[in-house]
Enzyme design. Structure first.
Site, short mmCIF file in Angstrom:
data_model
loop_
_atom_site.label_atom_id
_atom_site.label_comp_id
_atom_site.label_asym_id
_atom_site.label_seq_id
_atom_site.Cartn_x
_atom_site.Cartn_y
_atom_site.Cartn_z
N LYS A 64 0.84 -1.20 0.00
CA LYS A 64 0.00 0.00 0.00
C LYS A 64 0.88 1.25 0.00
O LYS A 64 2.00 1.21 0.49
CB LYS A 64 -0.86 0.02 1.28
CG LYS A 64 -1.98 -1.00 1.32
CD LYS A 64 -2.76 -0.88 2.62
CE LYS A 64 -3.88 -1.90 2.70
NZ LYS A 64 -4.94 -1.70 1.68
N ARG A 87 -10.11 -11.68 2.17
CA ARG A 87 -10.96 -12.74 1.62
C ARG A 87 -10.26 -14.09 1.66
O ARG A 87 -10.91 -15.13 1.75
CB ARG A 87 -11.40 -12.36 0.20
CG ARG A 87 -10.29 -12.26 -0.80
CD ARG A 87 -10.67 -11.46 -2.04
NE ARG A 87 -10.70 -10.03 -1.78
CZ ARG A 87 -11.02 -9.11 -2.70
NH1 ARG A 87 -11.34 -9.47 -3.93
NH2 ARG A 87 -11.01 -7.83 -2.38
N1 BES Z 1 -8.05 -3.87 4.52
C1 BES Z 1 -8.24 -3.45 3.19
C2 BES Z 1 -9.55 -2.70 2.97
C3 BES Z 1 -9.65 -1.38 3.68
C4 BES Z 1 -9.21 -0.23 3.06
C5 BES Z 1 -10.21 -1.29 4.93
C6 BES Z 1 -9.31 0.98 3.70
C7 BES Z 1 -10.32 -0.07 5.56
C8 BES Z 1 -9.86 1.06 4.96
C9 BES Z 1 -8.23 -4.65 2.26
O1 BES Z 1 -7.42 -5.71 2.66
C10 BES Z 1 -7.72 -4.19 0.96
O2 BES Z 1 -6.59 -3.82 0.88
N2 BES Z 1 -8.57 -4.21 -0.07
C11 BES Z 1 -8.21 -3.78 -1.35
C12 BES Z 1 -8.70 -4.80 -2.32
C13 BES Z 1 -8.13 -4.66 -3.71
C14 BES Z 1 -6.65 -4.97 -3.70
C15 BES Z 1 -8.85 -5.59 -4.63
C16 BES Z 1 -8.84 -2.42 -1.59
O3 BES Z 1 -9.93 -2.17 -1.08
O4 BES Z 1 -8.22 -1.61 -2.26
MN MN Z 2 -5.44 -5.50 2.03
#
Ligand code: BES
Ligand code: MN
Ligand code: ZN
Length: 500
Positions: free
Chosen positions: A276, A350
């Protein structure tokens, strides 16, 4: 964190010293006991109300210091609006409004739980007490100094004056346990990730044993034996090993199939190799908000000795990039036997849930299974931070959740699932891939989970927008909100005692 607010119930009596809070409706009317306590001060209050354009609308506050003619040091008049229209959740908010006005100090606080129509019911007074405690919560475990002007955690003895003290105490007893459960969930979400990693999280969940919850902790060899390759693939990039924790509360009929709750417990989500960006990455300590809710819920159910058989299961990992981390392109085999192609290592929640959902569905054959997960940023794009996303393969279960949401104020909004979305997650090399592209990101995530629940009635709550960093409210000023504990406790109650 420990809340130092003590809330008790007392009978109506004469004018108290300290701080006094009273209620009036949108006509500026008080109830009979309140009028008696206020006596000749009522005229002064009317004048103050006029000066301040206070009209008694719901949640409005008139704050009068050193009120003339009363031995009270401070009088807080709170507007009820139209009393007859108030629902249980509104009393929770009223309690929060009062707590929001209180400052730390030695003064005892008395709240006259009365409307112009007379004393509030035991349930209404109990909801107010819950609201007071929820609002007063502050996570300050790691503050060694208090800055000038910074709001300190509230410490106060609060007495709520009611018509029937015994009835109010009885009504509040279970609610107090629910509040404790919410506070546990908030604490877990607020804790920093160097303190709360999977093994420590499992240790804290194990403390539920004191309440009669059977807690089983699966370590890495145990999970390997079960074939939880999806969860373990995420965990392998961290020096801190993953855990799965199974909590069982058997307060219901012997042999009755349980209800099951499953939580995403990513103690920190860097994104892994698909790392990230740095901005706000610290928020990813809250990526275990689903698991925190499940622990808080199990605590509430066990403490209030709910007549229900319930399984709580949480998958705990840290999603880190290191030399042993999984790569985009890797293919892992889940416990279900389905193979998963990793496209983006940041879609890790997931993967964790896939194995825990399958395990719970097969091992416990629950009547239904609900998972909570801070799963996608996309759910915030869709719903903002007011509603959690609800996905379900079962209309009845979805209806129950929507109803419990409206009653508790922890609202959920149903989103679609459907075979049309499957092609977005079909993989060219494995059975399924872990991301589905830019469009409908929350839906493809839920559609992925659905492949791991078989025919179990199931609902998925995407709480990314509600479990952490949600805007502050009358009953929550904390970053970690504890979202879901009150919602699901209510769902369990309604399931076994359908009345309201
Ligand atoms: N934990 C994150 C989702 C999230 C983002 C929760 C911001 C709270 C605040 C999750 O694991 C994630 O990174 N999801 C990605 C999925 C994508 C890579 C398909 C996302 O939401 O960008
Ligand atoms: Mn994630
Ligand atoms: Zn995540």
């Amino acid at each position: 964190m420990t809340d130092a607010v003590k809330v008790g119930f007392v009978p109506f009596s004469g004018a108290p010293g300290g701080v006094l809070a009273v209620f009036c409706d949108d006509q500026g009317e008080f109830g009979p006991n309140t009028r008696k306590v206020l006596g000749s001060a009522v005229a002064m209050i009317k004048r103050a109300a006029e000066t301040n354009e206070f009209k008694g609308k719901n949640g409005a506050v008139l704050d009068i210091l050193a009120p003339e003619g009363l031995k009270t040091k401070r009088l807080i008049v709170v507007g009820l609006g139209k009393f007859a229209e108030l629902k249980e959740n509104d009393f929770l908010k009223l309690g929060g409004t009062v707590a929001g006005k209180l400052r730390t100090g030695r003064d005892a606080v008395t709240i006259l739980a009365e409307s112009p129509k007379g004393a509030m019911t035991a349930d209404q007074a109990a909801a107010m007490a819950s609201g007071l405690r929820l609002r007063a919560y502050k996570f300050d475990r790691y503050k060694t100094k208090k800055k000038e002007g910074e709001e300190k955690a509230l410490r106060a003895d609060i007495s709520i004056a009611v018509a029937d003290v015994a009835a109010a105490r009885k009504a509040f007893a279970p609610s107090a346990h629910i509040v404790d459960g919410v506070i546990t969930a908030r604490d877990l979400v607020n804790e920093p990730p160097n303190v709360l990693f999977p093994v420590e999280f499992a240790r804290r969940a194990s403390q539920l044993r004191k309440l009669g919850v059977a807690v089983e902790v699966l370590d890495v060899p145990a999970m390997r034996k079960l074939g939880m390759g999806a969860l373990l693939g995420v965990a392998q990039g961290s020096t801190r090993p993953g855990r799965t924790v199974i909590m069982r509360w058997n307060g219901g009929k012997r042999g009755d199939q349980p209800l099951a709750f499953v939580g995403k417990g990513v103690c920190f989500d860097t994104g892994g190799i698909s790392i990230k960006p740095a901005g706000s990455m610290e928020d990813m300590k809250g990526d275990m908000g689903g698991a925190a809710c499940v622990v808080g819920l199990m605590q509430a159910l066990a403490s209030r000795k709910a007549k229900a058989n319930v399984v709580g299961a949480i998958g705990l990992v840290e999603n880190m990039p290191d030399g042993n981390a999984q790569r985009p392109g890797d293919i892992v085999t889940s416990m279900s036997g389905q193979t998963i192609e990793i496209i983006n290592t940041d879609a890790e929640g997931r993967l964790v849930l896939a194995d825990v959902l399958w395990y719970v569905a097969k091992k416990f054959k629950p009547k239904f299974m609900i998972d909570l997960a801070t799963l996608t940023g996309a759910i915030m794009v869709a719903l903002g931070t007011e509603y959690a996303g609800l996905f379900s393969n079962n209309d009845e279960l979805a209806g129950r959740l929507i109803k419990a949401g409206l009653a508790t104020g922890e609202r959920v909004w149903r989103m679609p699932l459907g075979p049309e979305y499957d092609k977005l997650i079909d993989s060219q090399f494995a059975d399924v891939k872990n991301t589905g592209g830019r469009h409908g990101g929350s839906i493809t995530a839920a559609q992925f989970l659905q492949r791991f629940v078989d025919s179990t009635p199931w609902a998925h709550l995407d709480v990314a927008g509600t479990a952490m960093g949600a805007p502050k409210t009358d009953i929550n000023q904390s970053w970690g909100s504890g979202f879901g504990v009150r919602l699901l406790d209510r769902l369990v109650t309604d399931y076994y005692e359908p009345k309201r």
